[in-house]
Design a protein around this motif. Structure first.
Motif, PDB file in Angstrom:
ATOM      1  N   GLU A 140       0.717  -1.213   0.064  1.00 19.94           N
ATOM      2  CA  GLU A 140      -0.053  -0.130   0.045  1.00 19.94           C
ATOM      3  C   GLU A 140       0.889   1.302   0.101  1.00 19.94           C
ATOM      4  N   ASP A 141       1.873   1.334   0.931  1.00 18.85           N
ATOM      5  CA  ASP A 141       2.689   2.494   0.718  1.00 18.85           C
ATOM      6  C   ASP A 141       3.370   2.620  -0.504  1.00 18.85           C
ATOM      7  N   ARG A 143       2.209   1.700  -3.334  1.00 18.86           N
ATOM      8  CA  ARG A 143       1.299   2.104  -4.281  1.00 18.86           C
ATOM      9  C   ARG A 143       1.040   3.734  -4.230  1.00 18.86           C
ATOM     10  N   LYS A 144       1.037   4.171  -2.930  1.00 21.91           N
ATOM     11  CA  LYS A 144       0.914   5.499  -2.481  1.00 21.91           C
ATOM     12  C   LYS A 144       2.043   6.330  -3.343  1.00 21.91           C
ATOM     13  N   SER A 145       3.206   5.741  -3.053  1.00 20.61           N
ATOM     14  CA  SER A 145       4.439   6.369  -3.252  1.00 20.61           C
ATOM     15  C   SER A 145       4.556   6.674  -4.838  1.00 20.61           C
TER      16      SER A 145
END
Length: 374
Positions: A140-141, A143-145
């Motif tokens: 998830e991190d 994907r956010k990045s």
């Protein structure tokens, strides 16, 4: 006869204690075997000597494929497992140690390991390791990045065009032509503001990936401060921005990132001083270093909020500031950028009396950098 009776009573007592102990051991073993958290024990040679079902299920192995084998067989990073074993044999306790485990199907699980050592008569017996799966959080991190990087990149192209055209308009428009020159100037300032926001998002992504890099150079502080305050004066007419004693300050640092620090602090000073007032960017020169500060006469910050002010995504939420926008990353990035410069952001503030943010940087003197340590 009486002695024999007492011996029998003691024997019966010990047998009862032994049965109770066996029962407790069985209960404890059953608890660990059926615990939902993955657990495994590793001996001094790095061999897995026990694992519960949750551990086996998480990685997809049968007992005969896992227990009795070197733990290194199941780690994706051999340097990490060697570090873990070295730490544990040196009697260190691992707290949320990040590692990557290899599943039977070839996939990788990101885990946090918590482990300690069991010793008997001072000798290493085995480690007891608890693992927590954080694979989805890592994904998830990432994907956010990736999203932030993609959007930021896509925004930079049109902003560069807008900035170029506004510069052309300013060049071809005389200052005394009034509205046209002012409009072009404001467009240019807003484009710079948007570019600064994009840099913040990109830097956030890089910080989270541990990839923030400094491009250090020798530069004069005053022209940088003038440039930043000049843009602020165009966009903001409520506040008076003044500079104090920042001339003749030469730094060896990342000019762009120090500019982002000052821009963030100045923007916050403007946002949190809704009634206007004077904002000061000043320098206090000391042997080998300079203390740079940004002061305002705004709302101030409570002692409680000051403790969390530099956390990622943290925003003050009282009634006084509920209408003030922001993402809660500016001060977090300020702290990270300064940490990369071996410095530290500090704040002094009283509610309803304003705030002062300040930090130290090394000064270049006679082409030599003096070192300052906190």
């Amino acid at each position: 006869m009486e002695d024999t009776k007492k011996l029998k009573e003691k024997l019966a007592h010990y047998e009862k204690e032994n049965e109770d102990l066996k029962l407790k051991v069985e209960e404890l073993t059953d608890f660990f075997e059926n615990a939902s958290m993955p657990l495994h024990w590793v001996d001094g040679e790095g061999i897995i000597i026990w694992a519960n079902q949750a551990e086996l299920d998480a990685l997809g192995y049968a007992k005969e494929e896992y227990i009795g084998f070197p733990i290194s067989n199941f780690h994706a990073d051999q340097e990490v497992i060697q570090d873990i074993l070295t730490r544990l044999t040196n009697n260190e306790t691992l707290l949320d140690y990040s590692a990557k485990l290899q599943c039977k199907d070839g996939s990788i699980k990101h885990v946090l390991i918590n482990s300690n050592v069991l010793r008997k008569n001072g000798k290493f017996v085995h480690t007891r390791c608890f693992t927590r799966d954080i694979t989805e959080k890592i994904r998830e991190d990432q994907r956010k990045s990736d999203f932030v990087s993609l959007v930021s990149h896509e925004l930079k192209t049109p902003l560069t065009t807008i900035s170029s055209y506004s510069q052309l308009l300013m060049k071809n428009t005389k200052k005394d032509e009034g509205i046209n020159f002012q409009a072009a100037t404001k467009i240019q300032a807003q484009a710079k503001k948007m570019t600064a926001m994009i840099h913040d998002f990109l830097n956030l992504a890089r910080v989270e990936e541990g990839q923030i890099r400094l491009n250090e150079e020798t530069f004069e502080l005053y022209p940088l401060v003038e440039e930043i305050t000049g843009d602020a004066r165009i966009l903001d007419t409520k506040h008076k921005v003044r500079l104090i004693d920042c001339e003749a300050v030469t730094l060896f640092a990342d000019r762009e990132k120090i500019g982002q620090v000052l821009m963030n602090l100045l923007s916050n000073a403007i946002k949190y001083s809704p009634m206007g007032g004077t904002i000061t960017i000043g320098c206090r020169k000391q042997p080998g270093k300079v203390n740079i500060y940004v002061s305002d006469e705004g709302l101030g910050i409570s002692k409680t909020d000051q403790k969390r002010l530099f956390e990622r995504f943290y925003r003050v939420t009282n009634d006084k500031v509920k209408t003030i926008g922001g993402f809660g990353i500016g001060l977090y990035l300020v702290a990270e950028i300064l940490r990369q410069h071996n410095s530290q952001i500090q704040v002094y503030s009283q509610e309803d009396e304003g705030s002062t943010f300040h930090f130290d940087l090394e000064m270049v003197i006679s082409n030599k950098t003096t070192t300052f340590r906190f």
